[in-house]
Structures are given as structure tokens and as C-alpha cells.
Design an enzyme around this catalytic site. Structure first.
Site, PDB file in Angstrom:
ATOM      1  CG  ASP A  80      -1.939   0.933   1.360  1.00 18.54           C
ATOM      2  OD1 ASP A  80      -2.521   1.246   0.317  1.00 18.54           O
ATOM      3  OD2 ASP A  80      -2.222   1.416   2.472  1.00 18.54           O
ATOM      4  CG  HIS A  81      -0.357   4.936   0.231  1.00 15.56           C
ATOM      5  ND1 HIS A  81      -0.718   5.999  -0.557  1.00 15.56           N
ATOM      6  CD2 HIS A  81      -1.488   4.537   0.854  1.00 15.56           C
ATOM      7  CE1 HIS A  81      -2.011   6.240  -0.417  1.00 15.56           C
ATOM      8  NE2 HIS A  81      -2.507   5.364   0.429  1.00 15.56           N
ATOM      9  N   GLY A 209      -8.895   5.354   2.340  1.00 17.87           N
ATOM     10  CA  GLY A 209      -9.451   6.153   3.428  1.00 17.87           C
ATOM     11  C   GLY A 209     -10.858   5.723   3.818  1.00 17.87           C
TER      12      GLY A 209
HETATM   13  P1  13P Z   1      -8.027   4.682   6.607  1.00 21.32           P
HETATM   14  O1  13P Z   1      -6.899   4.658   7.571  1.00 21.32           O
HETATM   15  O2  13P Z   1      -8.712   5.997   6.547  1.00 21.32           O
HETATM   16  O3  13P Z   1      -8.961   3.558   6.802  1.00 21.32           O
HETATM   17  O4  13P Z   1      -7.370   4.499   5.139  1.00 21.32           O
HETATM   18  C1  13P Z   1      -6.592   3.370   4.877  1.00 21.32           C
HETATM   19  C2  13P Z   1      -6.041   3.391   3.519  1.00 21.32           C
HETATM   20  O5  13P Z   1      -6.584   3.989   2.617  1.00 21.32           O
HETATM   21  C3  13P Z   1      -4.819   2.633   3.266  1.00 21.32           C
HETATM   22  O6  13P Z   1      -4.322   2.874   2.003  1.00 21.32           O
END
Ligand code: 13P
Length: 283
Positions: A80-81, A209
Site C-alpha cells: 500500500d502506498h 481512506g
Molecule cells: P483509513 O486509515 O482511513 O482507513 O485508510 C486506509 C487506507 O486507505 C490505506 O491505504
């Protein structure tokens, strides 16, 4: 066993969404696995660069692979990211199922160039790539601060058009008012923007998110074509609050007893999200 692309396509056709649950501890991982098994849902296990480095990428890949085979459930790993190209390439090499390249801090041209480069490597190994257009603000934490989203943070439809045409990326993370974290005032989602993106993009659309967004909003974005929703903060909040609560028992010293209680609480939250996304009974 069917791959991630199969489930993303199925979700797109049938209008539900696959949850991505982020984790960095074993009790969080066990909770995700149990819920996938119990509710028969595909799940994407997300690890940010920090989360992956804490547990160790090799360890994560092995644990997920063993659990997937042991329980015969569709568990998929996503970086992720990813921003550090060496780490992204390492995830591809080790056998993650997909990698998210967060090129939001780059110019569109540079974002396209790097995404293409990663796709070339990833697709050779049948690994999916998630790109990102726009900037998703906030951090995965509970905050009393307010957050302001500027027009330039939102996904630009013309950028999407160029990006998907030139990269042929598998999935696309969009910025439509969604933020990471649970903030004092959550911004409203721009559904009109999502509709416009959907018109020109055949890719799997991803909403980051997920924490703190109202259930009815989540249902709306799924109706409008989102097929993957990421959750982290709400899982972190439960983990922290439960751990604090159970540590108050001064007579209990066994970590596996304390952490098992924490795990049960996390499972309840994850189950809620699975039903919300309607990803149960989809194997
Ligand atoms: P939240 O922490 O807002 O749930 O978002 C997580 C996210 O988008 C991980 O990439």
C-alpha cells in the site's frame, strides 16, 4: 485458486467491493484470516511500507501463503502506498499479489513513466499494479484536527484519461474527497467526480481512506463503481482501545490470552465492513 483479477472483475460485474484491511501485527493478521474464512470473503491484506518493514516482507509473504493454503481462502497481499521503488520491486519479487505505486507527489509525466516501468516488471509475474491520480490527504490515525482538501488534491479527469491510456494500469486509486484517518470533520465525497472518472476509465477503481466514511456513502460509491475499499484507522483504533482495556486485568500475564481478546474485537469490526461491502459468500 482464483487470482485477484478474477475477484476484482467479479466485484465489478456484481457491484460489491473487496475490502483491503491493513495490518502490522499478528493478532490483526489472524483476525483478517478468520473473517475471510468465516464469511467466505476475498480480502486484500494491505501493508504500507512502514507496516511491511516492521513485520518483514519475507515473513509476511510466507505467513499469508501458508494461511491461504491451509484454509483454502482467497487472501491477497498488496503493498500500500509504495513510494520507494526498491521496496516495490522487492514486493513484486517476493510474490505480493499487487503493488500500489503512490506517484501523487510526482508530475503526471513522471507518474506515468514510473507506473509503466513497474507494470512491465509486475505483469511478467502476473502481479497487478494500482496507480493513483490526485492526492489523498491525512494519515491513518484518529485526530481532532480539521483537514482541508484543495481542488488540486482531487483527481483530475483529464489526467485520468491520459494516465490510463498511457499506462494501462490495472487499478486506479481516486481522490474524490476521501482522506486517510478519522478526523474531526470528515469531508464529503464528490460522487459526480466519481461518475465522470468512471465514464472514461475501465480500470478497477479503488477508494482509500475507508475509515470514518458513513455507511450510506460507502454504499453509494460501490453503486458508482468502486470495487476495492481500504481500511486501516478503524482497525488501529480497535487494536489500541482493546489492548488498553484488557491490559487493565492485573492478574493476566499470558500474551496469547490478552491478544486473543484483542483479536476477537478486531474481528467484529472487520465483519461489519465485510457485510457493508457485501463481499461475503463470494468464493
Ligand atoms: P483509513 O486509515 O482511513 O482507513 O485508510 C486506509 C487506507 O486507505 C490505506 O491505504
Amino acid at each position: 485458486m482464483k487470482d485477484l483479477k478474477y475477484y476484482l472483475k467479479k466485484a465489478k460485474e456484481e457491484k460489491w467491493a473487496i475490502p483491503q484491511f491493513n495490518f502490522s501485527t499478528i493478532e490483526q493478521l489472524k483476525a483478517i484470516i478468520n473473517v475471510s474464512y468465516k464469511l467466505k470473503t476475498p480480502v486484500i491484506l494491505g501493508t504500507s511500507e512502514g507496516e511491511a518493514s516492521y513485520l518483514g516482507m519475507e515473513e509476511i509473504v510466507s505467513l499469508v501463503k501458508i494461511s491461504k493454503n491451509k484454509y483454502k481462502i482467497p487472501l491477497f497481499l498488496n503493498l500500500d502506498h509504495g513510494k520507494n521503488l526498491d521496496l516495490i520491486k522487492k514486493a513484486i519479487f517476493l510474490g505480493y499479489d499487487s503493488v500500489h505505486f503512490d506517484g501523487s507527489s510526482f508530475s503526471l509525466t513522471e507518474n506515468i513513466k514510473i507506473t509503466r516501468e513497474l507494470i512491465k516488471i509486475a505483469h511478467k509475474k502476473n502481479i497487478l499494479v494500482e496507480g493513483e491520480i490526485g492526492s489523498i490527504k491525512g494519515e491513518s490515525q484518529l485526530s481532532s484536527k480539521k483537514i482541508k482538501i484543495l481542488k488540486q488534491d482531487l483527481t483530475s479527469v483529464s489526467d485520468v484519461e491520459k494516465f490510463v491510456k498511457e499506462t494501462k494500469v490495472d487499478s486506479l486509486a481516486v481522490s474524490i474527497g476521501n482522506i486517510h484517518g478519522v478526523y474531526k470533520k470528515m469531508p464529503k465525497l464528490d460522487l459526480k467526480l466519481l461518475k465522470d472518472i468512471k465514464k472514461i476509465s475501465k480500470n478497477f477503481l479503488v477508494l482509500h481512506g475507508g475509515s470514518g466514511i458513513e455507511n450510506k456513502e460507502i454504499k453509494k460509491v460501490i453503486r458508482e463503481g468502486i470495487v476495492k475499499i481500504n481500511f486501516n484507522t478503524e482497525i488501529r483504533i480497535i487494536w489500541k482501545n482493546s489492548l488498553r482495556k484488557y491490559l487493565k486485568n492485573k492478574n493476566e500475564f499470558k500474551p496469547y490470552k490478552i491478544l486473543n481478546l484483542v483479536q476477537n474485537d478486531i474481528e467484529k469490526k472487520l465483519e461489519e465492513k465485510v457485510y457493508l461491502l457485501n463481499s461475503n459468500n463470494k468464493l
